[in-house]
Write a protein that holds these residues in place. Structure first.
Motif, mmCIF file in Angstrom:
data_model
loop_
_atom_site.group_PDB
_atom_site.id
_atom_site.type_symbol
_atom_site.label_atom_id
_atom_site.label_comp_id
_atom_site.label_asym_id
_atom_site.label_seq_id
_atom_site.Cartn_x
_atom_site.Cartn_y
_atom_site.Cartn_z
ATOM 1 N N VAL A 1 -40.113 72.812 89.053
ATOM 2 C CA VAL A 1 -41.469 73.369 89.011
ATOM 3 C C VAL A 1 -42.302 72.721 87.905
ATOM 4 O O VAL A 1 -43.443 72.308 88.110
ATOM 5 C CB VAL A 1 -41.418 74.900 88.812
ATOM 6 C CG1 VAL A 1 -42.825 75.466 88.666
ATOM 7 C CG2 VAL A 1 -40.695 75.549 89.976
ATOM 8 N N THR A 2 -41.713 72.606 86.716
ATOM 9 C CA THR A 2 -42.469 72.130 85.543
ATOM 10 C C THR A 2 -42.253 70.653 85.255
ATOM 11 O O THR A 2 -42.970 70.077 84.436
ATOM 12 C CB THR A 2 -42.067 72.931 84.301
ATOM 13 O OG1 THR A 2 -40.680 72.676 84.006
ATOM 14 C CG2 THR A 2 -42.274 74.414 84.518
ATOM 15 N N PRO B 1 -38.238 63.590 88.578
ATOM 16 C CA PRO B 1 -38.913 62.293 88.487
ATOM 17 C C PRO B 1 -40.342 62.300 89.018
ATOM 18 O O PRO B 1 -41.209 61.637 88.462
ATOM 19 C CB PRO B 1 -38.018 61.371 89.317
ATOM 20 C CG PRO B 1 -36.691 62.057 89.374
ATOM 21 C CD PRO B 1 -36.998 63.510 89.352
ATOM 22 N N GLY B 2 -40.619 63.028 90.077
ATOM 23 C CA GLY B 2 -41.974 63.010 90.629
ATOM 24 C C GLY B 2 -41.957 62.890 92.133
ATOM 25 O O GLY B 2 -40.906 62.847 92.781
ATOM 26 N N GLU C 1 -36.133 61.442 95.499
ATOM 27 C CA GLU C 1 -35.222 62.499 95.923
ATOM 28 C C GLU C 1 -34.339 62.944 94.760
ATOM 29 O O GLU C 1 -33.834 62.108 94.009
ATOM 30 C CB GLU C 1 -34.341 62.008 97.075
ATOM 31 C CG GLU C 1 -33.375 63.081 97.594
ATOM 32 C CD GLU C 1 -32.447 62.560 98.673
ATOM 33 O OE1 GLU C 1 -31.839 63.375 99.364
ATOM 34 O OE2 GLU C 1 -32.346 61.316 98.801
ATOM 35 N N GLY C 2 -34.140 64.231 94.609
ATOM 36 C CA GLY C 2 -33.196 64.743 93.629
ATOM 37 C C GLY C 2 -33.802 65.017 92.255
ATOM 38 O O GLY C 2 -34.981 64.764 91.994
ATOM 39 N N THR C 3 -32.959 65.582 91.413
ATOM 40 C CA THR C 3 -33.322 65.928 90.033
ATOM 41 C C THR C 3 -32.353 65.232 89.082
ATOM 42 O O THR C 3 -31.158 65.141 89.371
ATOM 43 C CB THR C 3 -33.241 67.451 89.829
ATOM 44 O OG1 THR C 3 -33.969 68.100 90.856
ATOM 45 C CG2 THR C 3 -33.833 67.843 88.477
ATOM 46 N N ILE C 4 -32.880 64.754 87.945
ATOM 47 C CA ILE C 4 -32.049 64.018 86.979
ATOM 48 C C ILE C 4 -31.484 64.993 85.946
ATOM 49 O O ILE C 4 -32.245 65.752 85.335
ATOM 50 C CB ILE C 4 -32.854 62.920 86.268
ATOM 51 C CG1 ILE C 4 -33.369 61.894 87.280
ATOM 52 C CG2 ILE C 4 -31.990 62.235 85.207
ATOM 53 C CD1 ILE C 4 -34.308 60.873 86.684
ATOM 54 N N LEU C 5 -30.170 64.973 85.763
ATOM 55 C CA LEU C 5 -29.521 65.716 84.674
ATOM 56 C C LEU C 5 -29.049 64.700 83.635
ATOM 57 O O LEU C 5 -28.229 63.824 83.938
ATOM 58 C CB LEU C 5 -28.329 66.528 85.192
ATOM 59 C CG LEU C 5 -27.518 67.268 84.114
ATOM 60 C CD1 LEU C 5 -28.388 68.307 83.421
ATOM 61 C CD2 LEU C 5 -26.280 67.911 84.711
ATOM 62 N N HIS C 6 -29.601 64.819 82.428
ATOM 63 C CA HIS C 6 -29.291 63.886 81.327
ATOM 64 C C HIS C 6 -28.505 64.664 80.267
ATOM 65 O O HIS C 6 -28.935 65.721 79.826
ATOM 66 C CB HIS C 6 -30.606 63.362 80.743
ATOM 67 C CG HIS C 6 -30.441 62.327 79.693
ATOM 68 N ND1 HIS C 6 -30.273 62.630 78.368
ATOM 69 C CD2 HIS C 6 -30.433 60.971 79.775
ATOM 70 C CE1 HIS C 6 -30.167 61.519 77.683
ATOM 71 N NE2 HIS C 6 -30.261 60.493 78.501
#
Length: 696
Positions: free
Chosen positions: A86-87, A114-115, A119-124
């Motif tokens: 969301v954010t 990323p925008g 596709e997907g969300t980055i977990l660092h």
């Protein structure tokens, strides 16, 4: 924050890295990154996964959070992923993940979205379980202290080959230094590096650029956005030959806390914590220099040993805090009354020393002594009380390069003569004082008889576990029941025993008596507790000590693991090359080794690294300010965390108030002793306490 190889400033440019660039950057990073798609799990894992979790990136593809995240942390991980969607960003949070060796590791993790179109969300995430483990073994203690004091994440910059701005700035620069990433990218080094450190910074950057694949490290001060100067530990890695990096990777983190702690410990090593005056170590150094000048200039040095009369009565009547304030005021007045260039020091308690050089006559000594007495005779306003004190002063005069310690001993002896003659007066070391020293010789002789004729007694002070309230040990404290003088406190005969060598025989008696009592109480067998015994430096320097301790253990039948030996940190025993081996042999027997008075000496970390210690006993001078003094609270917290990092037990001594106890428990201190918890007492009075937990 950019720089060309020769230190010239240039604006930043080109902050939009492509995918190949970021992949190359991840290859050189110790942090791990994964891309997670809803319903599909991990669709990409960075190479660092192999180092961080011990698994190959390919084998990590398809894993869900529940496959490697601790069950208790899965809800938080999913909630933060949802927030990031969301954010755009969520975290950092601390999670636990399962390593390939099946252990749980702690990680600092952040989610990034990323925008559009990605596709997907980055977990660092990074492993924060054991920072800076790559330090050399000889520096491991110092490295662990660094890791203890470093809370912030690393910041990463990439400096291009041509020095024309930065090609990458990690978002963590805002958290560490307060600057937004876009603003940091265009700032010049001269704007943020401290002017005093610019030459070393330019030299380090130039050296980093000069050799491909080289690594340079430097510590500098840099400007935080809030206007404060922070110490940064920076490493520059030259990767100019990598076509995807084409520059120097700069990693840095904030080590300000470590620098402040080191400065504070260094200050305390040479200054009294309460008054800020020089302590004995600094006094002896200045006295040595003064005696050297006196020999050259054919003048004299006078040492004034000042002891406040009946100060214990003041302490008992107004309390410790008011008494401490009085001591600070005494220090201030002494600093005003002496001449410029004279040294005022506090040795301990209510004992102060003035070192006055360039003395031309004994009359000048008497004038200065009378001025000190007159100044201290003026009433002190402490709170709403007028306090009056007097002072007994002993003076020793040196006219050449004498031994400073001997001169101090003479002044101390003269002070006792001043007290015995009615107090509130000055006495100069002469034959009368010498005669009194002969009486000390009589104490030495009586002490040898005391050991033979069982005039000595042991009292015991319990040590408590602050989590459970149970007794985890006792400290053995010697008392002398003198047939003529009654109960003699250790302060009157232990120094005599040390000087005369009788401490060896006395120490052996204390060890055997305490060990026998430990057997009687079932320490190490029916009770999980330890008997602590102080070991004198005079005992430690003797080659026979290991054989003597072995014999005592065998003859008393004490379980070695139930015996703890306290080594005083302030004792100057560092120069004994065989000491580490002796302590190691005692540790091999099963005995515990404690560094007593930790923090008051000049070599705390050296002791932990060099000697086989498994316990730290924090000196009572640090405990007294808990709850009211910020520095003491910070140092006690740091020592407790240092003990945790080095797997050492930590014992706080001298707990006298509920406020101190609460502060110790809040920082997670393991064990404690002090008058608030239990007074030292004979064995018969202590035994009922052994199985009676405190109500904490």
């Amino acid at each position: 924050m950019s720089t060309p190889p020769v230190g010239q400033d240039a604006p930043g440019a080109g902050l939009e890295p492509d995918a190949a660039f970021l992949t190359a950057l991840l290859r050189h990073s110790s942090d791990a990154a994964v891309v997670i798609a809803p319903g599909r799990g991990v669709i990409y894992a960075s190479p660092a996964i192999a180092d961080v979790l011990g698994v190959s990136p390919d084998s990590f593809i398809g894993r869900m959070a529940a496959d490697w995240v601790h069950p208790e942390d899965v809800p938080a991980v999913l909630a933060h992923r949802e927030a990031a969607s969301v954010t755009g960003h969520a975290g950092p949070i601390i999670i636990r993940g399962r390593h390939a060796d099946q252990t749980w590791r702690s990680f600092e993790a952040e989610w990034w979205q990323p925008g559009d179109g990605v596709e997907g969300t980055i977990l660092h995430f990074r492993d924060v379980s054991a920072r800076e483990e790559a330090r050399a073994a000889a520096d491991r203690s110092e490295a662990r202290l660094n890791a203890l004091l470093l809370e912030a994440a690393d910041v990463v910059f990439v400096l291009p080959r041509d020095g024309a701005g930065l090609t990458y700035v990690s978002p963590s620069v805002t958290r560490v230094m307060g600057w937004p990433a876009d603003q940091a990218a265009v700032m010049r080094w001269a704007e943020v590096i401290h002017p005093e450190h610019m030459p070393r910074w330019v030299e380090t950057v130039r050296a980093a650029y000069a050799t491909p694949r080289s690594s340079q490290r430097v510590e500098v001060r840099a400007l935080h956005r809030d206007g404060s100067w922070r110490w940064l530990d920076a490493t520059l890695l030259n990767r100019s030959d990598d076509p995807l990096i084409e520059g120097v990777i700069l990693h840095f983190h904030d080590v300000t806390a470590r620098h402040l702690a080191e400065q504070e410990l260094a200050r305390r090593a040479l200054h009294d914590d309460l008054t800020g005056l020089p302590n004995r170590a600094l006094l002896v150094d200045r006295l040595q220099n003064a005696l050297g000048r006196a020999a050259r200039d054919r003048l004299m040095v006078a040492v004034f040993y000042c002891d406040m009369d009946h100060f214990k009565h003041v302490n008992d009547s107004v309390g410790h805090r008011a008494a401490d304030e009085l001591l600070r005021e005494i220090a201030r007045r002494l600093g005003q009354v002496v001449r410029a260039g004279d040294t005022v020091a506090r040795l301990h308690g209510d004992e102060f020393v003035v070192c006055a050089d360039d003395i031309e006559s004994v009359d000048e000594v008497r004038v200065l002594g009378d001025r000190i007495r007159s100044e201290l005779a003026t009433p002190f306003l402490i709170g709403d009380r007028d306090l009056r004190i007097s002072v007994s002063i002993g003076v020793a005069i040196g006219a050449d390069a004498e031994d400073p310690e001997e001169l101090l001993e003479r002044a101390d002896a003269a002070m006792y003569v001043a007290k015995s003659n009615g107090r509130d007066r000055l006495a100069i070391y002469d034959q009368t004082v010498r005669d009194r020293e002969l009486s000390v010789l009589a104490i030495r002789n009586d002490l040898r008889r005391a050991v033979d004729e069982t005039e000595l007694r042991l009292h015991y002070q319990p040590v408590y576990d602050l989590r459970t309230g149970h007794v985890v040990g006792t400290e053995a404290l010697v008392r002398w029941m003198h047939p003529d003088h009654g109960i003699m406190p250790p302060s009157e005969f232990i120094p005599v025993a040390e000087d005369s060598g009788a401490i060896v025989e006395l120490g052996d008696w204390v060890l055997r008596t305490a060990a026998s009592q430990a057997v009687a109480w079932g320490f190490g067998t029916t009770r999980p507790a330890r008997m602590w015994v102080n070991v004198s430096p005079r005992q430690l320097v003797r080659p026979e000590i290991v054989d003597e301790f072995t014999a005592a253990i065998r003859e008393t039948g004490v379980v070695p693991e139930a015996l703890g030996l306290e080594v005083t940190e302030t004792a100057n025993i560092e120069s004994q090359p065989a000491l580490a081996a002796r302590l190691g042999r005692l540790r091999a027997l099963g005995c515990s080794i404690a560094i007593d008075d930790f923090g008051t000496g000049y070599s705390s970390l050296l002791y932990l690294r060099r000697y086989a210690a498994d316990t730290i006993k924090i000196d009572r001078s640090f405990i007294s300010g808990l709850g009211s003094t910020r520095d003491d609270s910070a140092i006690v917290t740091a020592v407790r965390l240092l003990g945790e990092m080095l797997e050492l037990e930590v014992v706080a001594e001298g707990v006298e108030t509920e406020e101190q106890l609460a502060a110790l428990r809040s920082v997670g201190c393991d064990h404690a002793s002090g008058y608030l918890l239990a007074m030292p007492a004979p064995a018969g009075e202590i035994e009922p306490l052994l199985d009676r937990p405190l109500s904490l």
